[in-house]
Design a protein around this motif. Structure first.
Motif, short mmCIF file in Angstrom:
data_model
loop_
_atom_site.label_atom_id
_atom_site.label_comp_id
_atom_site.label_asym_id
_atom_site.label_seq_id
_atom_site.Cartn_x
_atom_site.Cartn_y
_atom_site.Cartn_z
N LEU A 42 4.41 6.16 -1.90
CA LEU A 42 3.93 7.12 -2.90
C LEU A 42 2.95 8.11 -2.27
O LEU A 42 3.00 9.32 -2.57
N SER A 43 2.07 7.63 -1.41
CA SER A 43 1.14 8.53 -0.72
C SER A 43 1.91 9.61 0.04
O SER A 43 1.52 10.79 0.03
N ALA A 44 3.00 9.21 0.70
CA ALA A 44 3.80 10.18 1.46
C ALA A 44 4.46 11.20 0.53
O ALA A 44 4.58 12.38 0.87
N ILE A 45 4.90 10.75 -0.64
CA ILE A 45 5.46 11.68 -1.64
C ILE A 45 4.40 12.68 -2.07
O ILE A 45 4.65 13.90 -2.13
N PHE A 46 3.20 12.20 -2.35
CA PHE A 46 2.13 13.09 -2.81
C PHE A 46 1.71 14.05 -1.69
O PHE A 46 1.50 15.25 -1.94
N ASP A 47 1.62 13.55 -0.45
CA ASP A 47 1.27 14.43 0.68
C ASP A 47 2.33 15.52 0.85
O ASP A 47 1.99 16.69 1.06
N GLY A 48 3.60 15.13 0.74
CA GLY A 48 4.68 16.09 0.90
C GLY A 48 4.71 17.16 -0.16
O GLY A 48 5.24 18.25 0.04
N ASN A 49 4.12 16.85 -1.32
CA ASN A 49 4.04 17.82 -2.42
C ASN A 49 2.67 18.49 -2.49
O ASN A 49 2.38 19.18 -3.48
N GLN A 50 1.83 18.26 -1.46
CA GLN A 50 0.51 18.88 -1.35
C GLN A 50 -0.40 18.55 -2.54
O GLN A 50 -1.24 19.35 -2.94
N ILE A 51 -0.21 17.36 -3.07
CA ILE A 51 -1.04 16.89 -4.18
C ILE A 51 -2.33 16.29 -3.63
O ILE A 51 -2.32 15.57 -2.64
N ARG A 52 -3.44 16.56 -4.28
CA ARG A 52 -4.74 16.00 -3.90
C ARG A 52 -4.93 14.68 -4.62
O ARG A 52 -4.69 14.57 -5.83
N TYR A 53 -5.42 13.68 -3.89
CA TYR A 53 -5.64 12.36 -4.49
C TYR A 53 -6.54 11.53 -3.60
O TYR A 53 -6.76 11.86 -2.42
N THR A 54 -7.06 10.46 -4.15
CA THR A 54 -7.73 9.42 -3.37
C THR A 54 -7.04 8.11 -3.67
O THR A 54 -6.86 7.75 -4.83
N SER A 55 -6.62 7.38 -2.62
CA SER A 55 -6.03 6.06 -2.84
C SER A 55 -7.14 5.01 -2.75
O SER A 55 -8.09 5.15 -1.98
N GLN A 56 -7.00 3.97 -3.56
CA GLN A 56 -7.98 2.88 -3.62
C GLN A 56 -9.39 3.41 -3.87
O GLN A 56 -10.36 2.94 -3.27
N ALA A 57 -9.48 4.38 -4.76
CA ALA A 57 -10.79 4.92 -5.13
C ALA A 57 -11.59 3.87 -5.90
O ALA A 57 -11.03 3.11 -6.69
#
Length: 391
Positions: A262-277
């Motif tokens: 999922l992180s790779a999907i979000f990175d590929g779509n240039q979405i900003r996020y924090t995992s395990q925040a």
């Protein structure tokens, strides 16, 4: 803890001629409101149920067999092949059969062949049972509805070559789960040349990446353990120690796989996020959008914040996501899963708690028909977050 039904299902697979597993869909359990009868079986398991001669003997082919269910009850059931639909089903369970009811949607059905006309059937209902079974045979939730084999999905020669090139280049026995996930994505993207699907078709991409990671891990296990297993063990304790090591590593890797992809999907779509925040105390949603800092900035609008949990299966554990972010307690919470079907009752409970399921598009048809429109595809969720972040 391994309960009795789970133990029996595992032992039956190990001692059977052939075996099969699938998640019960809403169609199987009658939750769609349709008129289909019995459990639909993938054509990949046709050899388990009929000979090739039998399959060619008529437009509708039937065969009576004995099935022992949960090692507690037996039925004279019927295998039916509908040539016009190219469809296999198990039918005729008798009155009061307790497992084909809407509440069983999402349970894992395990079916094993002992003799030509004698079979075992098991229903694993809890996530602990399901995960333990899948981990035992190193099966991804995306690889069910097919025969259970020790080799997984049949690899092409090119795929084998690329996978074993990766393994030969390793300097450790087993790399960390994040490195395995990254390698699986790189191999899948290289072999099948559809990197653009990260944006255009993330639903299929997440399935393809998950399948490739399981193939990569299975191949690595074979290289690391194949000769040890072939040579046998000096004692039962030595065997148990090895088995526990293998199972614990499988569980650990599988639990993080979906999150990495999922992180790779979000990175590929240039979405900003924090995992395990970290939100409050020890609470850690798998993903906070757009960031952990934004979450803790009380001037940042709540309606611009989104949380997402990632759980490979979610029959029971979905309740864990309800209180992961206090600022979002009154809004929707999103849960991405590879689970193929859960009951309408469970989805109603989710709706009451404002939990929205995010499921790869090909799996939505396994859910109750009345609820399918309420389930989001991964593509829908990605576009939703992009809109929130003005991308």
């Amino acid at each position: 803890m391994c309960n009795e039904v789970l133990k029996k299902a595992i032992n039956s697979v190990l001692n059977s001629k052939m075996s099969f597993c699938k998640f019960l869909t809403a169609n199987d359990t009658g939750a769609t409101g349709g008129h289909q009868v019995g459990i639909l079986i993938s054509k990949s398991a046709s050899d388990m149920m009929f000979t090739k001669t039998e399959l060619c003997s008529g437009s509708i082919v039937k065969k009576t067999v004995k099935i022992n269910w949960q090692d507690s009850m037996q039925t004279e059931s019927c295998f039916t092949y509908y040539q016009s639909k190219n469809e296999l089903r198990i039918t005729r369970f008798g009155r009061g059969f307790p497992f084909l009811v809407p509440e069983e949607t999402g349970s894992l059905f395990v079916f094993t062949k002992l003799e030509d006309d004698y079979f075992n059937g098991y229903f694993l209902e809890t996530e602990d049972e399901i995960d333990s079974f899948l981990d035992t045979f190193n099966i991804s939730p995306t690889e069910t509805n097919r025969l259970i084999t020790s080799k997984g999905i049949l690899q092409s020669e090119r795929e084998k070559e690329v996978i074993y090139d990766f393994i030969r280049g390793l300097t450790v026995d087993f790399p960390p789960s994040e490195e395995m996930s990254t390698a699986a994505r790189e191999i899948e993207n290289t072999l099948y040349n559809h990197k653009e699907h990260i944006i255009s078709n993330p639903d299929n991409k997440i399935i393809s990446w998950t399948n490739m990671e399981f193939e990569l891990f299975r191949s690595l296990e074979h290289v690391r353990y194949g000769s040890i297993i072939s040579n046998g063990f000096n004692s039962v304790d030595e065997f148990v120690e090895m088995a526990n090591t293998v199972l614990n590593r499988r569980k650990s890797r599988a639990g993080k796989s979906l999150e990495h992809h999922l992180s790779a999907i979000f990175d590929g779509n240039q979405i900003r996020y924090t995992s395990q925040a970290v939100t409050e105390g020890k609470k850690k949603p798998d993903f906070i959008f757009p960031s952990e800092d934004a979450y803790h900035d009380l001037d940042f609008p709540v309606n611009k914040l989104v949380s997402l949990a990632a759980k490979t299966t979610c029959k029971d554990r979905w309740r864990q996501v309800i209180n992961e972010a206090d600022r979002l307690r009154n809004g929707n919470k999103y849960l991405c899963t590879l689970q193929q079907g859960i009951s309408e009752t469970q989805i109603n409970e989710m709706e009451r708690e404002k939990v929205i399921l995010v499921v790869p598009k090909p799996y939505i048809s396994s859910y109750p028909r009345s609820k399918q429109s309420k389930i989001w595809t991964l593509s829908q969720f990605v576009n939703f977050v992009k809109e929130k972040e003005n991308i």
